[in-house]
Design a protein around this motif. Sequence first.
Motif, PDB file in Angstrom:
ATOM      1  N   SER A  48       0.828  -1.199   0.000  1.00  0.00           N
ATOM      2  CA  SER A  48       0.000   0.000   0.000  1.00  0.00           C
ATOM      3  C   SER A  48       0.863   1.249   0.000  1.00  0.00           C
ATOM      4  O   SER A  48       1.938   1.283   0.600  1.00  0.00           O
ATOM      5  N   ALA A  49       0.360   2.292  -0.662  1.00  0.00           N
ATOM      6  CA  ALA A  49       1.103   3.551  -0.691  1.00  0.00           C
ATOM      7  C   ALA A  49       1.013   4.266   0.658  1.00  0.00           C
ATOM      8  O   ALA A  49       1.864   5.071   0.987  1.00  0.00           O
ATOM      9  N   ARG A  50      -0.038   4.004   1.408  1.00  0.00           N
ATOM     10  CA  ARG A  50      -0.178   4.590   2.744  1.00  0.00           C
ATOM     11  C   ARG A  50       0.279   3.551   3.748  1.00  0.00           C
ATOM     12  O   ARG A  50      -0.153   2.415   3.711  1.00  0.00           O
ATOM     13  N   ASP A 143       1.796   8.912   3.295  1.00  0.00           N
ATOM     14  CA  ASP A 143       1.094   8.600   2.060  1.00  0.00           C
ATOM     15  C   ASP A 143       2.050   8.856   0.899  1.00  0.00           C
ATOM     16  O   ASP A 143       2.306  10.007   0.534  1.00  0.00           O
ATOM     17  N   LYS A 144       2.550   7.779   0.305  1.00  0.00           N
ATOM     18  CA  LYS A 144       3.532   7.910  -0.772  1.00  0.00           C
ATOM     19  C   LYS A 144       2.895   8.405  -2.073  1.00  0.00           C
ATOM     20  O   LYS A 144       3.604   8.753  -2.997  1.00  0.00           O
ATOM     21  N   ASP A 145       1.577   8.441  -2.132  1.00  0.00           N
ATOM     22  CA  ASP A 145       0.911   8.933  -3.332  1.00  0.00           C
ATOM     23  C   ASP A 145       0.649  10.433  -3.278  1.00  0.00           C
ATOM     24  O   ASP A 145       0.210  11.013  -4.262  1.00  0.00           O
ATOM     25  N   THR A 146       0.867  11.050  -2.112  1.00  0.00           N
ATOM     26  CA  THR A 146       0.551  12.469  -1.983  1.00  0.00           C
ATOM     27  C   THR A 146       1.835  13.263  -1.769  1.00  0.00           C
ATOM     28  O   THR A 146       2.500  13.127  -0.746  1.00  0.00           O
ATOM     29  N   GLU A 147       2.137  14.084  -2.751  1.00  0.00           N
ATOM     30  CA  GLU A 147       3.345  14.904  -2.695  1.00  0.00           C
ATOM     31  C   GLU A 147       3.027  16.224  -2.007  1.00  0.00           C
ATOM     32  O   GLU A 147       1.960  16.796  -2.217  1.00  0.00           O
ATOM     33  N   VAL A 148       3.949  16.689  -1.195  1.00  0.00           N
ATOM     34  CA  VAL A 148       3.789  17.988  -0.531  1.00  0.00           C
ATOM     35  C   VAL A 148       5.048  18.814  -0.813  1.00  0.00           C
ATOM     36  O   VAL A 148       6.054  18.283  -1.281  1.00  0.00           O
ATOM     37  N   SER A 149       4.997  20.097  -0.474  1.00  0.00           N
ATOM     38  CA  SER A 149       6.181  20.927  -0.674  1.00  0.00           C
ATOM     39  C   SER A 149       7.227  20.592   0.389  1.00  0.00           C
ATOM     40  O   SER A 149       6.903  20.056   1.458  1.00  0.00           O
ATOM     41  N   ALA A 150       8.465  20.933   0.094  1.00  0.00           N
ATOM     42  CA  ALA A 150       9.564  20.635   1.020  1.00  0.00           C
ATOM     43  C   ALA A 150       9.393  21.380   2.344  1.00  0.00           C
ATOM     44  O   ALA A 150       9.915  20.965   3.373  1.00  0.00           O
ATOM     45  N   GLU A 151       8.628  22.471   2.325  1.00  0.00           N
ATOM     46  CA  GLU A 151       8.464  23.274   3.529  1.00  0.00           C
ATOM     47  C   GLU A 151       7.323  22.756   4.417  1.00  0.00           C
ATOM     48  O   GLU A 151       7.202  23.167   5.574  1.00  0.00           O
ATOM     49  N   GLU A 152       6.497  21.896   3.898  1.00  0.00           N
ATOM     50  CA  GLU A 152       5.332  21.449   4.659  1.00  0.00           C
ATOM     51  C   GLU A 152       5.759  20.488   5.773  1.00  0.00           C
ATOM     52  O   GLU A 152       6.364  19.443   5.516  1.00  0.00           O
TER      53      GLU A 152
END
Length: 156
Positions: A48-50, A143-152
């Motif tokens: 699973s990605a999560r 969650d490997k399917d959800t990309e966030v910014s490096a600052e988050e």
Amino acid sequence: MPGRLEPEPIGRRDFLGLAGWWSAGIAIVGSLLGMARLPKPRVLDEVSARFRLGAPSDFPPGTDTEIAGRNVRIVSNQEGIRAMSLICTHLGCIVGREADGGFSCPCHGSKFDPEGEPTAGPAPRALTWLAVSQSADGTLIVDKDTEVSAEEVYHV
Ligand code: FES
């Protein structure tokens, strides 16, 4: 009159009758195959990605932990927790840690700084930062399917 080697011509009525029987047979076999597949669960066998990371206390501020088998790095500081993918953005090889805290890719030589920004090689963009959340019982989830910014940062 047809010879021994020539097939007898088939009449239109016979042809339509045969076509009907073949259609019914194909429909019945198809239905049976469909029913035979019903008991088998239609799930993917892949990981699973999560995934559950563990308790926030497992990642105290100041730690930098690689999660074995998940290709994810967990960075924790006073602000919170971030998760970075260790999958190279070029063609998907797994990057390894360098002595300077950065990362390098064994496949084509891309290099990344400790924040995942590319410093050399063919990688077209920075390593991916991933979404971190918490389940109802307090367990951290990546969650490997959800990309966030490096600052988050996920504030625990
Ligand atoms: S896959 Fe990493 S540099 Fe090509």
